[in-house]
Motif scaffolding. Structure first.
Motif, PDB file in Angstrom:
ATOM      1  N   HIS A   1       0.858  -1.201   0.000  1.00  0.00           N
ATOM      2  CA  HIS A   1       0.000   0.000   0.000  1.00  0.00           C
ATOM      3  C   HIS A   1       0.894   1.251   0.000  1.00  0.00           C
ATOM      4  N   PRO A   2       1.620   1.478  -1.075  1.00  0.00           N
ATOM      5  CA  PRO A   2       2.632   2.551  -1.071  1.00  0.00           C
ATOM      6  C   PRO A   2       2.059   3.949  -0.864  1.00  0.00           C
ATOM      7  N   ALA A   3       0.777   4.121  -1.086  1.00  0.00           N
ATOM      8  CA  ALA A   3       0.195   5.454  -0.886  1.00  0.00           C
ATOM      9  C   ALA A   3      -0.172   5.698   0.571  1.00  0.00           C
ATOM     10  N   ALA A   4      -0.118   4.656   1.387  1.00  0.00           N
ATOM     11  CA  ALA A   4      -0.515   4.820   2.795  1.00  0.00           C
ATOM     12  C   ALA A   4       0.525   5.630   3.549  1.00  0.00           C
ATOM     13  N   ARG A   5       0.041   6.368   4.521  1.00  0.00           N
ATOM     14  CA  ARG A   5       0.939   7.197   5.332  1.00  0.00           C
ATOM     15  C   ARG A   5       1.407   6.387   6.540  1.00  0.00           C
ATOM     16  N   LEU A   6       2.713   6.442   6.799  1.00  0.00           N
ATOM     17  CA  LEU A   6       3.304   5.689   7.905  1.00  0.00           C
ATOM     18  C   LEU A   6       3.833   6.630   8.973  1.00  0.00           C
ATOM     19  N   HIS A   7       3.469   6.318  10.230  1.00  0.00           N
ATOM     20  CA  HIS A   7       4.072   6.985  11.385  1.00  0.00           C
ATOM     21  C   HIS A   7       4.878   5.947  12.144  1.00  0.00           C
ATOM     22  N   LEU A   8       6.039   6.315  12.601  1.00  0.00           N
ATOM     23  CA  LEU A   8       6.873   5.379  13.351  1.00  0.00           C
ATOM     24  C   LEU A   8       6.519   5.487  14.837  1.00  0.00           C
ATOM     25  N   SER A   9       6.080   4.372  15.394  1.00  0.00           N
ATOM     26  CA  SER A   9       5.639   4.347  16.790  1.00  0.00           C
ATOM     27  C   SER A   9       6.792   4.584  17.758  1.00  0.00           C
ATOM     28  N   VAL A  10       6.431   5.069  18.939  1.00  0.00           N
ATOM     29  CA  VAL A  10       7.405   5.158  20.030  1.00  0.00           C
ATOM     30  C   VAL A  10       7.966   3.772  20.339  1.00  0.00           C
ATOM     31  N   GLN A  11       7.187   2.747  20.019  1.00  0.00           N
ATOM     32  CA  GLN A  11       7.639   1.375  20.270  1.00  0.00           C
ATOM     33  C   GLN A  11       8.886   1.019  19.453  1.00  0.00           C
ATOM     34  N   ALA A  12       9.149   1.767  18.393  1.00  0.00           N
ATOM     35  CA  ALA A  12      10.358   1.504  17.595  1.00  0.00           C
ATOM     36  C   ALA A  12      11.591   2.085  18.268  1.00  0.00           C
ATOM     37  N   ALA A  13      11.377   2.993  19.226  1.00  0.00           N
ATOM     38  CA  ALA A  13      12.479   3.571  20.001  1.00  0.00           C
ATOM     39  C   ALA A  13      13.551   4.208  19.117  1.00  0.00           C
ATOM     40  N   ALA A  14      13.145   4.852  18.058  1.00  0.00           N
ATOM     41  CA  ALA A  14      14.107   5.545  17.191  1.00  0.00           C
ATOM     42  C   ALA A  14      14.386   6.919  17.791  1.00  0.00           C
ATOM     43  N   SER A  15      15.607   7.130  18.201  1.00  0.00           N
ATOM     44  CA  SER A  15      15.905   8.341  18.980  1.00  0.00           C
ATOM     45  C   SER A  15      17.072   9.146  18.429  1.00  0.00           C
ATOM     46  N   ASN A  16      17.591   8.767  17.270  1.00  0.00           N
ATOM     47  CA  ASN A  16      18.691   9.564  16.703  1.00  0.00           C
ATOM     48  C   ASN A  16      18.465   9.754  15.208  1.00  0.00           C
ATOM     49  N   PRO A  17      19.092  10.749  14.616  1.00  0.00           N
ATOM     50  CA  PRO A  17      18.814  11.070  13.197  1.00  0.00           C
ATOM     51  C   PRO A  17      19.095   9.914  12.253  1.00  0.00           C
ATOM     52  N   GLU A  18      20.137   9.142  12.531  1.00  0.00           N
ATOM     53  CA  GLU A  18      20.485   8.057  11.620  1.00  0.00           C
ATOM     54  C   GLU A  18      19.374   7.008  11.542  1.00  0.00           C
ATOM     55  N   SER A  19      18.875   6.599  12.688  1.00  0.00           N
ATOM     56  CA  SER A  19      17.838   5.554  12.670  1.00  0.00           C
ATOM     57  C   SER A  19      16.546   6.095  12.073  1.00  0.00           C
ATOM     58  N   ILE A  20      16.219   7.338  12.387  1.00  0.00           N
ATOM     59  CA  ILE A  20      14.975   7.909  11.847  1.00  0.00           C
ATOM     60  C   ILE A  20      15.086   8.059  10.331  1.00  0.00           C
ATOM     61  N   ARG A  21      16.228   8.517   9.877  1.00  0.00           N
ATOM     62  CA  ARG A  21      16.416   8.659   8.416  1.00  0.00           C
ATOM     63  C   ARG A  21      16.296   7.302   7.717  1.00  0.00           C
ATOM     64  N   TYR A  22      16.767   6.257   8.380  1.00  0.00           N
ATOM     65  CA  TYR A  22      16.668   4.915   7.805  1.00  0.00           C
ATOM     66  C   TYR A  22      15.201   4.544   7.556  1.00  0.00           C
ATOM     67  N   TYR A  23      14.371   4.769   8.563  1.00  0.00           N
ATOM     68  CA  TYR A  23      12.947   4.450   8.415  1.00  0.00           C
ATOM     69  C   TYR A  23      12.307   5.298   7.304  1.00  0.00           C
ATOM     70  N   CYS A  24      12.722   6.552   7.234  1.00  0.00           N
ATOM     71  CA  CYS A  24      12.168   7.430   6.193  1.00  0.00           C
ATOM     72  C   CYS A  24      12.570   6.947   4.799  1.00  0.00           C
ATOM     73  N   GLN A  25      13.844   6.623   4.664  1.00  0.00           N
ATOM     74  CA  GLN A  25      14.354   6.242   3.335  1.00  0.00           C
ATOM     75  C   GLN A  25      13.818   4.878   2.901  1.00  0.00           C
ATOM     76  N   GLU A  26      13.779   3.925   3.824  1.00  0.00           N
ATOM     77  CA  GLU A  26      13.412   2.559   3.458  1.00  0.00           C
ATOM     78  C   GLU A  26      11.912   2.344   3.336  1.00  0.00           C
ATOM     79  N   PHE A  27      11.146   3.038   4.179  1.00  0.00           N
ATOM     80  CA  PHE A  27       9.691   2.749   4.232  1.00  0.00           C
ATOM     81  C   PHE A  27       8.827   3.978   3.974  1.00  0.00           C
ATOM     82  N   GLY A  28       9.450   5.099   3.757  1.00  0.00           N
ATOM     83  CA  GLY A  28       8.662   6.309   3.492  1.00  0.00           C
ATOM     84  C   GLY A  28       7.943   6.845   4.712  1.00  0.00           C
ATOM     85  N   VAL A  29       8.496   6.613   5.891  1.00  0.00           N
ATOM     86  CA  VAL A  29       7.876   7.115   7.125  1.00  0.00           C
ATOM     87  C   VAL A  29       7.769   8.638   7.064  1.00  0.00           C
ATOM     88  N   LYS A  30       6.580   9.144   7.416  1.00  0.00           N
ATOM     89  CA  LYS A  30       6.331  10.580   7.340  1.00  0.00           C
ATOM     90  C   LYS A  30       6.410  11.273   8.705  1.00  0.00           C
TER      91      LYS A  30
END
Lengths: 332, 178
Positions: A110-139
């Motif tokens: 569902h590539p048109a769906a909007r993704l939010h990364l949950s607090v459960q992912a515990a992404a707390s630094n720019p590198e990890s957040i950028r990874y989610y954005c680049q790989e999965f299109g997290v908004k």
């Protein structure tokens, strides 16, 4: 000043309508199964209930975010995939995800769906957040409750997505998304089953003097004297005896709630796009009071006025509140 | 599981001066009224039973600690039951939900949060916690106020009584410090 989105909890359809009517910009909710981290008995939405709730919210201009923020165990991914496909069919506005397999499924099917990364992912630094954005299109990323406001400001400048922070409610930090404390006693997992301290294994035992012991399975995790306030029956907020302390000791965290109302202007100025209220397990009365209070505060700040926040202390766990790490790393 | 807990030794922290002093009335006349109330609420809100899961047969002792009697609720949609019992002879139950009358009324009025009452120790839960959580969620998913629905059943007199109780419940000076 840009007005941030107010993201509010909904554990039942009635709570969702309450949140919408109280001024939520978005509500978040989940299905009645392990696909979300509030898989509590009697809580959450059936498919028909969510369908009607999405229609109600959209009619009033409120977004619906579907919490899909647990981790599918091996062999059980179908439950998450079916829930995602259903959410797409019902027209939810975004999925809140933690697991990379779940994120991948949405991003590819569902590539048109909007993704939010949950607090459960515990992404707390720019590198990890950028990874989610680049790989999965997290908004949007929901930040763990471990960063100071200056750290959030710095991070906001370095990531290509929106930032959401909690502003009120549970202050159970641990290592978010990776806490396994409840497993050791209950055999169930916050992250895999969506339930921390399952109610079926919780018992409150009251003695003749009015003291109440909280038991989880075979273990006593706290005992409240008759004049003490109480907290949730979670191990992370249990009180234990240790050789290093006299009497019971909150070894991990205290029963206390986050309340960032004094920091709202600073958070907005730091570049936070969305402010999240915790509490899908709470009542409509809680939703109405907390959402109304923060709606007014956010509107006041956005209009250049000083925010006047209603006293929310009575709604906090243990009737205590903190600004936690948002104010200082040494909040304990 | 059968649960027996009849003690509540916590000192009263709320005046009952504006509540009617209830003598030890015979409970028999109350039973058909309670039956009518619970069946009407159930008939008007059939979806709430779905949230009870496996606990429709559970027996909930509703204990307004400053009233002379307790209530026993069995939320079986096929045979809804709410009965009054003298405090000295409480019925067997699976879970007990205890608090001051006005606090319990405010819960049914959707005016106060159950977790907050629990945190402040004004709400006591013993017995089957999961059943209580299911009941709480079932009642909370009913739109509007259950207290108002009950009041409406008794016409202008019922609405006037509820309005007066709401005024009493919302007077902070009646709440003594813990």
């Amino acid at each position: 000043m840009t007005s941030p989105e107010l993201v509010c909890p909904a554990g039942t359809p009635a709570a969702l309508r309450t949140a919408v009517d109280a001024g939520a910009d978005a509500v978040y909710c989940g299905f009645q199964n392990a696909t979300n981290a509030r898989n509590f008995p009697g809580l959450n939405f059936t498919v028909p209930e969510l369908e009607r709730s999405v229609a109600y919210a959209h009619a009033k201009g409120t977004k619906v975010l579907l919490a899909m923020n647990t981790y599918p165990p091996a062999g059980k991914q179908t439950l998450w995939k079916d829930a995602i496909d259903t959410g797409i069919r019902l027209g939810v506005d975004a999925f809140i995800v933690a697991d990379i397999g779940v994120a991948h499924y949405i991003a590819t099917k569902h590539p048109a769906a909007r993704l939010h990364l949950s607090v459960q992912a515990a992404a707390s630094n720019p590198e990890s957040i950028r990874y989610y954005c680049q790989e999965f299109g997290v908004k949007r990323v929901v930040l763990p409750r471990i960063l100071t406001v200056p750290e959030i400001r710095s991070l906001a400048a370095e990531v290509p997505c929106e930032i959401e922070t909690f502003i009120f409610g549970n202050h159970g930090l641990m290592v978010e998304g990776r806490c396994s404390l409840t497993n050791y006693i209950s055999g169930l997992s916050t992250n895999l089953d969506g339930v921390c301290s399952p109610a079926a294994q919780v018992e409150y035992i009251r003695d003749a003097a009015g003291n109440v012991s909280t038991q989880l399975g075979e273990f006593t995790i706290d005992c409240f004297g008759c004049n003490e306030t109480a907290g949730y029956p979670t191990i992370c907020k249990g009180r234990y005896t240790t050789p290093a302390h006299d009497g019971g000791y909150y070894a991990f965290e205290e029963p206390i709630s986050l309340n960032l109302s004094p920091l709202l202007p600073a958070l907005i100025d730091a570049g936070v796009h969305a402010l999240k209220i915790e509490g899908r397990q709470r009542s409509r009365a809680y939703v109405k009071k907390v959402v109304s209070a923060f709606r007014k505060a956010v509107d006041d700040i956005s209009d250049g006025r000083t925010a006047q926040l209603a006293d929310l202390l009575a709604l906090t766990e243990g009737q205590k509140e903190t600004q936690g790490a948002f104010k200082s790393k040494t909040w304990r | 599981m059968t649960h027996q807990d009849t003690t509540l030794n916590r000192p009263k922290t709320q005046s009952t001066s504006l509540l009617p002093r209830l003598p030890a009335l015979p409970l028999l006349p109350l039973q058909p009224i309670l039956k009518r109330i619970v069946r009407r609420i159930g008939a008007e809100n059939p979806d709430m039973f779905n949230r009870l899961g496996p606990h429709t047969q559970a027996r909930f002792l509703i204990d307004a600690t400053n009233l002379p009697f307790t209530l026993l609720l069995q939320p079986d949609p096929k045979n809804l039951s709410l009965t009054a019992h003298f405090r000295v002879s409480p019925p067997e139950n699976d879970a007990r939900i205890a608090g001051r009358f006005l606090d319990l009324l405010q819960l049914l009025d959707s005016d106060i949060d159950g977790d907050a009452l629990f945190f402040s120790r004004d709400l006591i839960i013993t017995g089957n916690t999961e059943a209580v959580v299911c009941l709480r969620n079932a009642l909370d998913d009913v739109d509007g106020s259950i207290a108002q629905m009950v009041a409406n059943m008794f016409g202008p007199l019922g609405r006037a009584a509820l309005a007066r109780l709401r005024r009493v419940a919302n007077k902070p000076y009646l709440k003594a410090p813990r």
